[in-house]
Structure formats: structure tokens, C-alpha cells
Design a protein around this motif. Structure first.
Motif, short mmCIF file in Angstrom:
data_model
loop_
_atom_site.label_atom_id
_atom_site.label_comp_id
_atom_site.label_asym_id
_atom_site.label_seq_id
_atom_site.Cartn_x
_atom_site.Cartn_y
_atom_site.Cartn_z
N ILE A 65 6.35 -6.72 5.33
CA ILE A 65 4.96 -6.91 5.76
C ILE A 65 4.41 -5.60 6.32
O ILE A 65 3.27 -5.21 6.04
CB ILE A 65 4.84 -8.07 6.77
N ASN A 66 5.22 -4.89 7.09
CA ASN A 66 4.78 -3.59 7.63
C ASN A 66 4.49 -2.59 6.51
O ASN A 66 3.52 -1.84 6.58
CB ASN A 66 5.83 -3.02 8.58
N SER A 67 5.30 -2.60 5.46
CA SER A 67 5.00 -1.71 4.33
C SER A 67 3.74 -2.16 3.61
O SER A 67 2.99 -1.35 3.07
CB SER A 67 6.19 -1.62 3.37
N GLY A 68 3.47 -3.48 3.64
CA GLY A 68 2.22 -3.99 3.07
C GLY A 68 1.01 -3.50 3.84
O GLY A 68 -0.03 -3.18 3.25
N PHE A 69 1.14 -3.43 5.16
CA PHE A 69 0.03 -2.92 5.98
C PHE A 69 -0.25 -1.44 5.68
O PHE A 69 -1.40 -1.01 5.69
CB PHE A 69 0.30 -3.12 7.47
N VAL A 70 0.79 -0.68 5.42
CA VAL A 70 0.60 0.74 5.06
C VAL A 70 -0.20 0.83 3.76
O VAL A 70 -1.17 1.58 3.65
CB VAL A 70 1.96 1.46 4.93
N GLN A 75 -5.53 1.54 0.87
CA GLN A 75 -6.60 1.01 0.02
C GLN A 75 -7.95 1.01 0.75
O GLN A 75 -8.98 1.34 0.15
CB GLN A 75 -6.27 -0.41 -0.46
N ILE A 76 -7.92 0.68 2.03
CA ILE A 76 -9.17 0.69 2.81
C ILE A 76 -9.73 2.10 2.87
O ILE A 76 -10.92 2.33 2.61
CB ILE A 76 -8.93 0.12 4.24
N LYS A 77 -8.90 3.05 3.22
CA LYS A 77 -9.35 4.44 3.33
C LYS A 77 -9.86 4.99 2.00
O LYS A 77 -10.80 5.77 1.97
CB LYS A 77 -8.22 5.33 3.87
N LEU A 90 -7.16 -3.45 15.00
CA LEU A 90 -6.15 -4.50 15.01
C LEU A 90 -5.66 -4.76 13.60
O LEU A 90 -6.44 -4.72 12.64
CB LEU A 90 -6.78 -5.80 15.56
N GLU A 91 -4.38 -5.01 13.47
CA GLU A 91 -3.81 -5.50 12.22
C GLU A 91 -2.94 -6.69 12.55
O GLU A 91 -2.23 -6.69 13.55
CB GLU A 91 -3.04 -4.42 11.47
N ASN A 103 -1.06 -13.82 4.24
CA ASN A 103 -2.47 -13.56 4.50
C ASN A 103 -2.54 -12.57 5.66
O ASN A 103 -2.10 -12.87 6.77
CB ASN A 103 -3.18 -14.86 4.84
N MET A 104 -3.09 -11.38 5.41
CA MET A 104 -3.15 -10.35 6.46
C MET A 104 -4.57 -9.82 6.59
O MET A 104 -5.38 -9.98 5.67
CB MET A 104 -2.17 -9.21 6.15
#
Length: 141
Positions: A65-70, A75-77, A90-91, A103-104
Motif C-alpha cells: 500500500i505504501n508503494s501504491g501511495f508513491v 501520478q498526481i504530480k 493527508l494520505e 480504496n485510497m
């Protein structure tokens, strides 16, 4: 010649001392090592084994999940006009989710098109097994 014999005598004396002290020290060392190994190797109960498996699975899940947040943040940037203005607030993810799809969301602050700051939230679904991330919703406050 006299020096050589005294040197030989010292060598023999040192060898005798080493033999006398060395063998008991070696035996004591081995006893301590074997004792510490046998104490650490106590058999585990089924409950302990199951808990260890659950902990291992949970650790693996959190790492994924942490690698998913990276990946999510990248993608956002990539979609921002000024990625240097990105400031994560917040994440988080739905911790009740136990399936492979998580779902994140990320809330962040960044420059808008007019040069002002805005707060946005982006939601995504992340597949732990395939590591695919799909952005599902984006809102600006």
C-alpha cells in the motif's frame, strides 16, 4: 645460544598455560553458545504460528500500500501544472478493506491556474497484486 633456549622455554611454558586455560575456556564457551541456542528455539504453539503468519501478511500488505501511495503521488504530480507546489496534507486508505483492491486518497495543497493555492482530494483504487492504480475521483475545495 643461551637466548634460544630461554625462548624455547618461554614458548613451552606459554603452550602449557594455553592448554590449561584454553580447553576449559573453550568448553565453557561452547556450553554458553549451545545454551543460548536451545533457549531461543522453544517450540511455538499453533496460535503463535498463526499470529506470525497474520503479522507477516499484514506487513506485506502495508508495504504494498505504501508503494501504491508513491505511485499515486507521482501520478498526481504528473497532472499538475506546477508539481513543485505540491504539498501533501493527508494520505489514507480504507483499513477495513481486506481484499486486493484498496480504496485510497490523498489530500494536498497546490497552485491553481490563477496562481492561488487550492486544496484538492484525489481518490484512487489500487490493486495490491497487479500494482495497478486507477484514479476514480478528484475534487477541489
Amino acid at each position: 645460544m643461551n637466548d634460544l633456549t630461554s625462548l624455547e622455554k618461554r614458548k613451552k611454558t606459554n603452550l602449557k598455560i594455553l592448554k590449561i586455560l584454553g580447553i576449559p575456556a573453550l568448553v565453557l564457551f561452547l556450553i554458553l553458545i549451545i545454551g543460548s541456542i536451545s533457549q531461543g528455539a522453544k517450540p511455538k504453539t499453533k496460535a503463535e504460528i498463526e499470529q506470525q503468519k497474520k503479522d507477516s501478511i499484514q506487513t506485506y500488505r502495508v508495504d504494498k500500500i505504501n508503494s501504491g501511495f508513491v505511485q499515486f503521488e507521482i501520478q498526481i504530480k504528473d497532472k499538475m501544472k506546477n508539481p513543485n507546489s505540491y504539498d501533501k496534507i493527508l494520505e489514507d486508505y480504507n483499513k477495513k478493506d481486506t481484499s486486493d483492491i484498496v480504496n485510497m486518497y490523498i489530500r494536498f495543497r497546490g497552485d491553481n491556474s490563477l496562481g492561488g493555492k487550492s486544496i484538492s482530494q484525489v481518490n484512487a483504487l489500487y490493486n495490491i497484486k497487479t500494482e495497478d492504480l486507477v484514479i476514480t475521483n478528484q475534487s477541489v475545495e
